[in-house]
Each structure stands twice: as C-alpha cells, then as structure tokens.
Design a protein around this motif. Sequence first.
Motif, PDB file in Angstrom:
ATOM      1  N   THR A  37     -19.315  15.692 -28.680  1.00 31.68           N
ATOM      2  CA  THR A  37     -19.878  14.618 -28.358  1.00 31.68           C
ATOM      3  C   THR A  37     -18.453  13.294 -28.263  1.00 31.68           C
ATOM      4  O   THR A  37     -18.519  12.921 -27.228  1.00 31.68           O
ATOM      5  N   SER A  38     -17.410  13.122 -29.268  1.00 32.11           N
ATOM      6  CA  SER A  38     -16.211  12.354 -28.784  1.00 32.11           C
ATOM      7  C   SER A  38     -16.151  12.951 -27.331  1.00 32.11           C
ATOM      8  O   SER A  38     -15.821  11.680 -27.048  1.00 32.11           O
ATOM      9  N   LEU A  39     -15.420  14.215 -27.344  1.00 33.39           N
ATOM     10  CA  LEU A  39     -14.910  14.284 -26.229  1.00 33.39           C
ATOM     11  C   LEU A  39     -15.101  14.045 -24.768  1.00 33.39           C
ATOM     12  O   LEU A  39     -14.565  13.762 -23.891  1.00 33.39           O
ATOM     13  N   MET A  40     -16.647  14.368 -24.451  1.00 31.44           N
ATOM     14  CA  MET A  40     -17.529  14.242 -23.880  1.00 31.44           C
ATOM     15  C   MET A  40     -17.828  12.498 -23.323  1.00 31.44           C
ATOM     16  O   MET A  40     -17.070  12.520 -22.141  1.00 31.44           O
ATOM     17  N   VAL A  41     -17.923  12.090 -24.912  1.00 34.83           N
ATOM     18  CA  VAL A  41     -17.769  10.180 -24.147  1.00 34.83           C
ATOM     19  C   VAL A  41     -16.430  10.038 -23.907  1.00 34.83           C
ATOM     20  O   VAL A  41     -16.042   9.389 -22.085  1.00 34.83           O
ATOM     21  N   LEU A  42     -15.577  10.831 -24.375  1.00 34.68           N
ATOM     22  CA  LEU A  42     -14.043   9.882 -24.041  1.00 34.68           C
ATOM     23  C   LEU A  42     -13.955  10.837 -22.625  1.00 34.68           C
ATOM     24  O   LEU A  42     -13.674   9.560 -21.483  1.00 34.68           O
ATOM     25  N   PHE A  43     -14.490  11.898 -22.327  1.00 37.38           N
ATOM     26  CA  PHE A  43     -14.173  12.654 -20.542  1.00 37.38           C
ATOM     27  C   PHE A  43     -15.117  11.534 -19.580  1.00 37.38           C
ATOM     28  O   PHE A  43     -14.846  11.082 -18.686  1.00 37.38           O
ATOM     29  N   SER A  44     -16.456  11.444 -20.245  1.00 38.92           N
ATOM     30  CA  SER A  44     -17.172  10.436 -18.824  1.00 38.92           C
ATOM     31  C   SER A  44     -16.396   9.113 -19.090  1.00 38.92           C
ATOM     32  O   SER A  44     -16.591   8.805 -17.629  1.00 38.92           O
ATOM     33  N   ILE A  45     -15.395   8.621 -19.762  1.00 34.22           N
ATOM     34  CA  ILE A  45     -14.837   7.256 -19.685  1.00 34.22           C
ATOM     35  C   ILE A  45     -13.851   7.506 -18.578  1.00 34.22           C
ATOM     36  O   ILE A  45     -13.589   7.258 -17.429  1.00 34.22           O
ATOM     37  N   PHE A  46     -12.987   8.836 -18.881  1.00 32.62           N
ATOM     38  CA  PHE A  46     -11.902   9.233 -17.759  1.00 32.62           C
ATOM     39  C   PHE A  46     -12.687   8.618 -16.318  1.00 32.62           C
ATOM     40  O   PHE A  46     -11.409   8.643 -15.565  1.00 32.62           O
ATOM     41  N   VAL A  47     -13.174   9.836 -16.143  1.00 35.93           N
ATOM     42  CA  VAL A  47     -14.708  10.192 -14.802  1.00 35.93           C
ATOM     43  C   VAL A  47     -14.489   9.010 -14.708  1.00 35.93           C
ATOM     44  O   VAL A  47     -14.769   8.436 -13.037  1.00 35.93           O
ATOM     45  N   LEU A  48     -15.293   7.813 -14.989  1.00 34.20           N
ATOM     46  CA  LEU A  48     -15.336   6.551 -14.777  1.00 34.20           C
ATOM     47  C   LEU A  48     -14.542   5.760 -14.075  1.00 34.20           C
ATOM     48  O   LEU A  48     -14.651   5.637 -12.915  1.00 34.20           O
ATOM     49  N   LEU A  49     -13.535   5.425 -15.608  1.00 33.55           N
ATOM     50  CA  LEU A  49     -12.127   4.973 -14.264  1.00 33.55           C
ATOM     51  C   LEU A  49     -11.661   5.318 -12.649  1.00 33.55           C
ATOM     52  O   LEU A  49     -11.436   5.143 -12.364  1.00 33.55           O
ATOM     53  N   ARG A  50     -11.700   7.028 -12.987  1.00 34.13           N
ATOM     54  CA  ARG A  50     -11.163   7.404 -12.228  1.00 34.13           C
ATOM     55  C   ARG A  50     -11.790   7.625 -10.206  1.00 34.13           C
ATOM     56  O   ARG A  50     -11.428   7.605  -9.575  1.00 34.13           O
ATOM     57  N   GLY A  51     -12.615   7.186 -11.017  1.00 40.23           N
ATOM     58  CA  GLY A  51     -14.062   7.131  -9.829  1.00 40.23           C
ATOM     59  C   GLY A  51     -13.365   6.804  -8.450  1.00 40.23           C
ATOM     60  O   GLY A  51     -14.255   7.129  -7.488  1.00 40.23           O
ATOM     61  N   HIS A  52     -12.855   6.031  -8.319  1.00 36.41           N
ATOM     62  CA  HIS A  52     -12.712   4.923  -7.190  1.00 36.41           C
ATOM     63  C   HIS A  52     -11.788   5.620  -6.375  1.00 36.41           C
ATOM     64  O   HIS A  52     -11.448   5.860  -5.275  1.00 36.41           O
ATOM     65  N   ASN A  53     -10.969   6.386  -6.768  1.00 39.00           N
ATOM     66  CA  ASN A  53     -10.291   7.400  -5.576  1.00 39.00           C
ATOM     67  C   ASN A  53      -9.701   8.852  -6.140  1.00 39.00           C
ATOM     68  O   ASN A  53      -9.542   9.574  -5.299  1.00 39.00           O
ATOM     69  N   GLU A  54     -10.384   9.152  -7.394  1.00 44.12           N
ATOM     70  CA  GLU A  54     -10.956  11.294  -7.638  1.00 44.12           C
ATOM     71  C   GLU A  54     -12.200  11.131  -7.177  1.00 44.12           C
ATOM     72  O   GLU A  54     -13.174  10.097  -7.418  1.00 44.12           O
ATOM     73  N   PRO A  55     -12.747  12.167  -7.033  1.00 38.20           N
ATOM     74  CA  PRO A  55     -14.210  12.749  -8.003  1.00 38.20           C
ATOM     75  C   PRO A  55     -14.406  11.891  -8.478  1.00 38.20           C
ATOM     76  O   PRO A  55     -13.635  11.616  -9.969  1.00 38.20           O
ATOM     77  N   GLY A  56     -15.434  11.330  -8.936  1.00 39.93           N
ATOM     78  CA  GLY A  56     -15.866  10.321 -10.244  1.00 39.93           C
ATOM     79  C   GLY A  56     -17.157   9.108 -10.574  1.00 39.93           C
ATOM     80  O   GLY A  56     -17.503   9.094  -8.843  1.00 39.93           O
ATOM     81  N   GLY A  57     -17.124   8.730 -11.877  1.00 39.48           N
ATOM     82  CA  GLY A  57     -17.680   7.037 -11.006  1.00 39.48           C
ATOM     83  C   GLY A  57     -18.827   6.677 -11.986  1.00 39.48           C
ATOM     84  O   GLY A  57     -19.028   7.268 -12.967  1.00 39.48           O
ATOM     85  N   GLY A  58     -19.213   6.021 -11.839  1.00 40.11           N
ATOM     86  CA  GLY A  58     -20.222   5.670 -12.726  1.00 40.11           C
ATOM     87  C   GLY A  58     -21.812   6.126 -13.043  1.00 40.11           C
ATOM     88  O   GLY A  58     -21.981   6.624 -14.676  1.00 40.11           O
ATOM     89  N   PHE A  59     -22.352   6.730 -12.237  1.00 39.67           N
ATOM     90  CA  PHE A  59     -22.967   7.703 -12.218  1.00 39.67           C
ATOM     91  C   PHE A  59     -22.699   8.540 -13.230  1.00 39.67           C
ATOM     92  O   PHE A  59     -23.845   9.570 -14.172  1.00 39.67           O
ATOM     93  N   ILE A  60     -22.042   9.862 -12.506  1.00 42.02           N
ATOM     94  CA  ILE A  60     -21.340  10.670 -13.357  1.00 42.02           C
ATOM     95  C   ILE A  60     -20.838  10.667 -14.527  1.00 42.02           C
ATOM     96  O   ILE A  60     -21.199  11.648 -15.181  1.00 42.02           O
ATOM     97  N   GLY A  61     -20.074   9.735 -15.011  1.00 38.98           N
ATOM     98  CA  GLY A  61     -19.686   9.089 -16.346  1.00 38.98           C
ATOM     99  C   GLY A  61     -20.723   8.800 -17.187  1.00 38.98           C
ATOM    100  O   GLY A  61     -21.067   9.722 -18.343  1.00 38.98           O
ATOM    101  N   GLY A  62     -21.248   8.428 -16.266  1.00 40.67           N
ATOM    102  CA  GLY A  62     -22.743   8.088 -17.022  1.00 40.67           C
ATOM    103  C   GLY A  62     -23.925   9.328 -17.963  1.00 40.67           C
ATOM    104  O   GLY A  62     -24.251   9.481 -18.431  1.00 40.67           O
ATOM    105  N   LEU A  63     -23.644  10.484 -16.616  1.00 30.45           N
ATOM    106  CA  LEU A  63     -24.604  11.132 -16.972  1.00 30.45           C
ATOM    107  C   LEU A  63     -24.221  11.697 -18.671  1.00 30.45           C
ATOM    108  O   LEU A  63     -24.635  12.701 -18.832  1.00 30.45           O
ATOM    109  N   ILE A  64     -22.583  12.029 -17.318  1.00 31.31           N
ATOM    110  CA  ILE A  64     -21.825  12.802 -19.038  1.00 31.31           C
ATOM    111  C   ILE A  64     -22.075  12.697 -20.747  1.00 31.31           C
ATOM    112  O   ILE A  64     -22.241  13.405 -21.182  1.00 31.31           O
TER     113      ILE A  64
END
Lengths: 790, 125, 139
Positions: free
Chosen positions: C14-41
């Motif tokens: 769980t902690s790894l996934m939450v960490l990953f979700s934040i990573f996905v969220l923050l990189r979302g503007h320039n790479e695939p990712g974003g708030g929706f995906i991060g939130g779902l993760i």
Amino acid sequence: MAALDGMTIIALGLPFIAALVAPALVRRLGHNAAWVLALFPFFVFVRFLEFLPEVSAGSAITGGFQWVPSYNVSFSWFIDGLSLIFALLISGIGTLIVFYTGGYLKGHAQLGRFYSFIFLFMGAMLGLVISDSFLMLFVYWELTSITSFLLIGFDHGREASRRSALQALVVTGLGGLSLMAGLLVVWNITGVTQLSLLVNLGDEVRASPFYLMALILLLGGAFTKSAQFPFHFWLPNAMEAPTPVSAYLHSATMVKAGVYLVMRMNPAFGDTVAWETILPVFGGTTLIVGSLLAIRQTDLKLMLAYTTVSSLGLMVMMTGFGSEHAAAAGVLYLIAHSMFKGAFFMLAGNIDHEAGTRDITKLGGLRKLMPISFLAAMAAAFSMGGLPPFFGFLSKEEIYYGLWHADPWSIFMTVVAIVGNGLMFVVGFAIAIKPFLGREVKTPKHAHEAPLLMWIGPATLATGGLLAAVFSPIFHQYVSSPMVSAVSGEAEEVTISLVPHIGMPLLLSLVTIVFAVLVYLKVDSARSAIAATLTAIGWGPDKGFDQFVSGMVRLSRRVTKIAQPGQLDIYMTVTFAAVAVTLLAPMIIFDELPAMPAWPADAEIHELAVILIAFIGLGAVIAAKDRLTAIVSLGIQGFAVALIFMLFGAPDLSFTQFMVETLSVVILALVMTRLRLTLSDHRPTGQKIGDATVAIACGAGFMLYLLAVTEVPFRSYLSDFFIAYSKVIAHGANVVNVIIVDFRGTDTLGEIAVVMVTGLAILSLIRVRPGWKPGMLAENDPDAPTEEKK
Amino acid sequence: MEALFSVLVGALFAVSIYLFLSKHIIRVLMGVAILGNAVNLLIFTNGRLLREVPPVIAADEYTLQQAAANPLPQALILTAIVISFSFFAFLLVLGYRAFQELETDDTDEMRVAEPADEEAPPLGY
Amino acid sequence: MRTVIFRTVAPYLTSLMVLFSIFVLLRGHNEPGGGFIGGLIAASAFAIYGIACGVAPVRRAIYFHPMAISAFGLFMSSIAGMISLPLSVPFMTGNWMQLSFFGVDIDLSSVLIFDIGVYFVVVGAITSIALALEERDRD
C-alpha cells in the motif's frame, strides 16, 4: 412610442404593491386596514380621473417601453375612452369593494390573504383594459383568470368551492388559449401587435380570408370570459366565492373583460354579416336563457348571477347589432350595470350577513331594520328595471332606439330585448321588494343595519346611478361619448337624457314594464314551470363539465397504465427499440449505409488477439452460470479494452481503465458474495429472442454508424489546436492531461464534483436504513472515540 | 482497423443492451459496466486510430513533430471512465440496498413507486 | 483473503502504491499520468489494505474521513480556479510561476493545484465507496 410616464407606471403597479402589504396591514389593524388599503385603488382612480379632460377631448394617451425589443414586443398602454372608463370603474368600484370587504369579512382569519388576491386581480384587470400590445393583453387576461380561480376557491375547505374554482379556470383558461390563437391570426393578417394600430386596419382585417377564423377564435376568448351561452354555467357556480368577489369580479369588472374585447374589436371586425349575426344570436340567447334561469332561483346571489349572465348577453347583442344607437346603448348599459349590479351584490351580502340567509322565500320586512340598505336596493332596482330618474332608464331608452327599425330582424331582436329586460325587471324588484317589504319574517339572525363599511359601497353606487342620470349632459360629455366613440371607431355624441321624449322607445319601455308587472304577479308559477322544464331536460353544460372532467381522469388513468406499466424491462425495451430505430431508420431511408469495409490488412496479430479476447469475454458474460465466471469474464472484456487503449497510443486511458476494472471487479465481488443471487437467465425463450433482436439491432446500429463516420475524412482542427498550444501556452507536454486540467478545467471541475456527489450518495445509501440509530454513525467514523479503542 | 473496431463496439453495445433487458438487477448492472466501455470505445474510434504513439510532446520541442494519437477523445474518455465507475458503484449499492429492503432482485417485483394494484384516482374535486 | 502473507505484504504494498500514485500525479503534466490516474492508484492501494487487514486500520491510517478528503480536493480545485480572480483573468485560467532550485527549473502553477485537487477527490470518493462496501461484514 410616447415617453415613459412614471405616474402611470406607479398607478399600474400600485395594486400589486397593495397585494404585498395587505397581509401585514391586516395583521396589525384587523378589518380597519380597509381604511388604509382603500387609499391604493383610490389613488389609481384619481390618477385616471386626471386623464378625463384629455380623453374626452378626443385624444388617446399612450406610453410604455420596449419589453423584448428583438421581437418587437412592448409593454405599452393605450388609454382612450373605452380603456379609461373601464379603468375608472375598476379602481372606483375597487375602492368601494375594499371598504365592503373590511366589513363583510371582519374577523376572518384569512382576511389579509383575501385582500392580496383582490388587489392582484385589480392590478391584472387594470393592465388588461389599458394594454396596447397583444402579448400584454394576453398576459393580463390570463392573470385575471388565475386570480379569479384563487378568489372563487378562497374557501378551499369546501368541495363546492374547489369545483367552481376549477370550472371557472378551465372554461376561462380555454378561452384564453383561444384568444391567444386569435391574436396570433390577427398578427398574421395585419402584421401589427398593437391594438391602437389594429383599429385603423379594419378594411384589411375584413378583407382577409382568415377573417372568420380570427373572429371565431377571439370570440371564443370573449364568450367564455363573459359567460355567454353555452359557456354561461361557470358564472353562477362562481357565486361560491365570498360576496365581495361576486360583486367585484363576477358582475362589475372581470366578466366584462369579454365585452371589453368585443367592443375593442368592433372598429376592426365589426360591420360584417358574420359579426352582426354571431353576436346578436349568442347575446340574445344568453339574455333569454340567463333571465329565465334567474327567475327560477330563490337564492339572492344566484338570481343576481343569472341576471348578470343575461346582462352580459344584452351588452354583446347591442355591440354586435350594428345600428346607429346600438353600440352607444351597449356602452350605457355597461356603465349602468356595473353600478346597479355591484350595489345589488353588496346588498345581497348585507342581507345574508345581517339576516343569516339569502333565500328570498325566507326573508321579509327588513325595511325598518335596514333602512339604508332598503333605499339603496330600491335605487338599484329602479336602475335595473330601467325606470327614471336613474341611469338604467337612459340605457334602456337607448337600447330601444338602437333596436327599433321596421324590418323583421330588428323587430325580432326588439322582442328578445323586451322579454329579457322585463324578466330582469322582475328579478330586480323581487330582490328589492320581497326581503324588505311585507310582513316581518323570523330570520336565522336578528337583523339590523349593516355597519358603515358595508353600506358605503352600495349607497355610493346607487347614488351614482341617480346623479349620472340627472346630470346626464356632463356625464355624457366626459364618460359616455368618449367611450362610445372608441367603440364605434369614430367621434360620436350621446345625447339621451331624462327629459321625456315621446316616441317608439318610450312606448317600448312601457310595454316592458307592463310585461314585467304581469310576470311579477305570477312569479311563483313561472318559477315552478321553469324548474319543471329544466328537470325534464335533465342535462346542462354544468353536468357536462362533470362528465368531461371524470372522463379525462379515466382516460389519463388508462393512458398511464399503458405508458407506465411499472415494469422496468418494458421501459428498457421501448427505450432501446427507439434507439435502434433512430440509428437505423435514417440510414436505410436515405440510403446512407456505409460501404462494406475491406479486411484491415495492416492489423497485427497481437491486436487481433486482444480484440478476440474482448469478444470471448463478452460471450462469457452472457453465458456465465455462476458468480465467479461472470465477474471474471466481465474483467476480461474490461482488461481487453484497457489493452486496446495501450496499443493505440493512449497510455493514460489504459492505466485508468486497468485501475477501474480492478476496482469494479473488487466491489462487484464484495457485493455479489453477499447477495445470494441466481445469475442464470430466467427469461422464457420467446422473450430472449425478442430481447436479443432489440439488442442486436442496437449493436448493428452503432456499428453501422461508426463505420459510416470513419469512412469520411477526419477533420482534426480541434485536436490540432490543442496539440499546437499545449506546450506553448499551457506549459505541458502531455496533451491529454493539459486538456483535462487546463483547457477544459471548468468541465473537469464539474466532473469531479459529480464523482464526489456519487461518493456521498453511496455513503448515505449504506448508512441510512430503517433501523438506523444515531449511535451507529460512530461505527464508521474514524474520529469517534470508540473507534480508537478497537 | 476502424472497421474491426466498429464490429467490436457493435458487439459491446449488443451485449450490454441484452443484459439491460433482463429482469435481474445483477445482470442489468453488468450491462451498465459494459455500456461504459462501449461508449468509450465508440468515442475513441470516432477520433481515428493511430498505433502506439501517445500525444506527448518531446522535451525539446514545442509541438508534436510526428503523427501521434488524437488527444481530444482521450481527454474526454479519461474523465468518462472515472465517472462511469462511480455511477456503476452507485447503481451497485442501490441495487444491493433494494435487494435488502425488498428481498427480491426481480425488477417485476420492485413495484414501490408504481404499484401494480394502484387505486383509481379520486373523481371528486 | 486474509492470508498471513497477504496481511504481511499489504502495508508495504500500500505505501509503495501511494508513493507511486503521487509520482504519477506530479509527472502528469509532461508524461502519462495525472490526478485521475494517481487517485485511482491510491484508492486501489487503500482498497487492498482494507481487504487484507480490515477497514478499521485503513481508516486509522488515513486519519481523515475519506469523504472529507474528497471534499477538500473539490475545495482545492475550486480555489485553483479562483486564483485567476485577483489577476483579472477569466475563471480557471492557468497561472505560472517558475522557481529555480539548484539549477533545476520547477514550474509551479494553479493547474498543478487543480490536478492535486482532482487527485484528492478521486482518492476520497473511491476509497470511501470501497471501504463502505468492505466493512459491510460488520453490520
């Protein structure tokens, strides 16, 4: 358009303001609020009185402003003789009614509300008679119907009240629709939307092939409002309303709106065979039917109501008769009627209020107890019967002047008028003599004179009838002549006075009186004869209304049962069948089916494999016999879709789809393990085939639609815009994300709000249950102390 | 390729609608889940297909230099996926609670709002 | 589902996934990712934790009520839209500020705040749904 006149706007708005303040005033002052509230209509009265010199000199006052300029709809008024006299009657009698209400409903818990309704009506009626634009006329017209509904149903605890209110609303409301249609036709014919312009376009209107259509539609509005036969039945029923309403709306003002319309249309529509046939025939019938039915009644208010019906018939008849003096006679009779009938209704209310009954057979000898009321009643009866020295005499003379000509049609109408007038004479004197003279009869309440608030109205109106006749030259100059000129469309002078003028009209008046006295002596047998005839017929429009309403209720129930059977699968089948038809029918009818596509030669083997997996998943979902298979196969098709997104350049979508499918499967499993549901399909085979047909038709529709769309070249300018500006102005390399959070940010804000609301809805669905107790909330609350201990 | 996708979209619609027409809420719910996919894929295909290149602009460029997948339908679908999931969850819980209260999963027997033996409306005023 | 292995692994996963979700969220503007995906993760992470160890520990771990998180996210997104108000530009206009840390340019923007709001809404709402369904055992 003339300049905006602030004072007139205020005068038009005052009744509505009064409607707002009335409840508060009544709460503070009780029935004495009448003295304050009467100032509102009195101010309006004075305001309109100021126009009198100008209007009597032959000019009309216009004003207003553009309401919806783009559609050339204006809020404008047009005050000529006709409008002005109506406005004066409305505000003048309105003032008296406000006094009268204070006495009549003294101590009533809902007096404030009653005043509100009365003032609303007053505002609507004022607006109606001075409206220039068609739209404004229609809006105010409907507003009078609605306020009339509210007032008739004022005592809404009784079913009779509710029925009468509804009946009045249905009849006048249908008439309102007819009026609107008629106005639209007139607009089409002439291209104008203002009454002031219409009066000069009479030749154009009469020459139009749509003349008859417009005429019938407009008369539909006028006849329902003015209770012409066969729409007369709602007016006597409207007597369920408190007496001030009967005196004000249903004799003096609102029911005259139809007559007003007819008079207003006279310059444009009159002078044709249709006009001069329809109006006298309906008016004459109404006159005779109304007065015969009035004789039959023993209730004071109902007697008056039916004579109101017949009076309205007489006015319509005179307006449509088309001879030299006929229109003038209609106008004079209208003024006279407003005064004597308003007085009569208030007196009937006084008798009811003081003696406790309105049944004429149970009343007698009130003369000594109620002297003022008696005097006022005699004055009103003299006017109603057309005896000098009252204004009713002048109008009756003018009627015979207008009618009497040496041709069969005129003679026939003269006879009709004599019979109608005679019968009304009988009813008028019956009301004035029977309760007051003769032996004193024991009444339910011990009678005494009504309070000041209640006799001031009838006394003023009765005196007014006398003064108007005595000073007839002045009255004609300022009131009758301008109004008659407006009705006939050209300047006319009214000269009739109390000075004896030997001739045919006077002779006809004498004939009327003789006829009336004869009937009066035989009134009881006449009453029973009419009652027997009505019983023999056994059906009337009133009964027809009941049959119509219950028929409608039964019909709508039947329709509802067909359209809303309450079975979800039927709704679904209908919906999706409609979807299939919508998709397929246009393509087939307009021969726009897509061409048969070639096999995609560039399809890679792994892409084909993924699509195949999706198909397998779909097949398994349908065939699944147990929960696990169903969930797994649902997951399979979902993951296949996610893979498709991945393969076709949409990693964001693919990611999201993977997560969502996982979560869907998880929560579906969570719920399904708790629902001991059979998954198998219980549908009989026949229904399965039907359902499958609908489903396949829909699927084929979507497929063909998509094929057709993808066959045409793609126009990518929207996507190009986002690609071009994503980095330059929005500083983002991932175009998809930039569109979501930046270009379409407001949209996304709405979408996340939806997500949050669904979360709330689910939470409340789970939490709220019949056996729920406040303590159970703590169970789910992480901050609750009980949770910490676990 | 679009032709193949059209067939798949058609199949997704047909299956989901077939499930919708069932009388059992659990099958209807599965139909809801599939309908979301069907619509999403429909929008996706409408924007035309292009393999493997996501619409992401390279670090040293200002616009896309080579052909890439259409970003607009993707943006539309992304939010749609999340919303259709939350509605799916809502309907699931609604169905579940209905089952608890009414003790049936047959829509023919769920007649609280429109009872089969509804009385005739009153004919008075 | 509550096997020993799963229960042991779940918190780390769980902690790894939450960490990953934040990573996905923050990189979302320039790479695939974003708030929706991060939130779902992140929501899936909490759902897994809930299945493995029960709902109560999850609620303790995230401390706030999930719907409160969701509401906070919506609030944050709205605020991000309103940043444009004092700057006299239309609602939701992206505003940018460049910061330099040790020679690395970081773009701070109202759009990023908006995306973080989206993340919170999705995490909160979906975690709430999942947890509510999972804890139904206890009624």
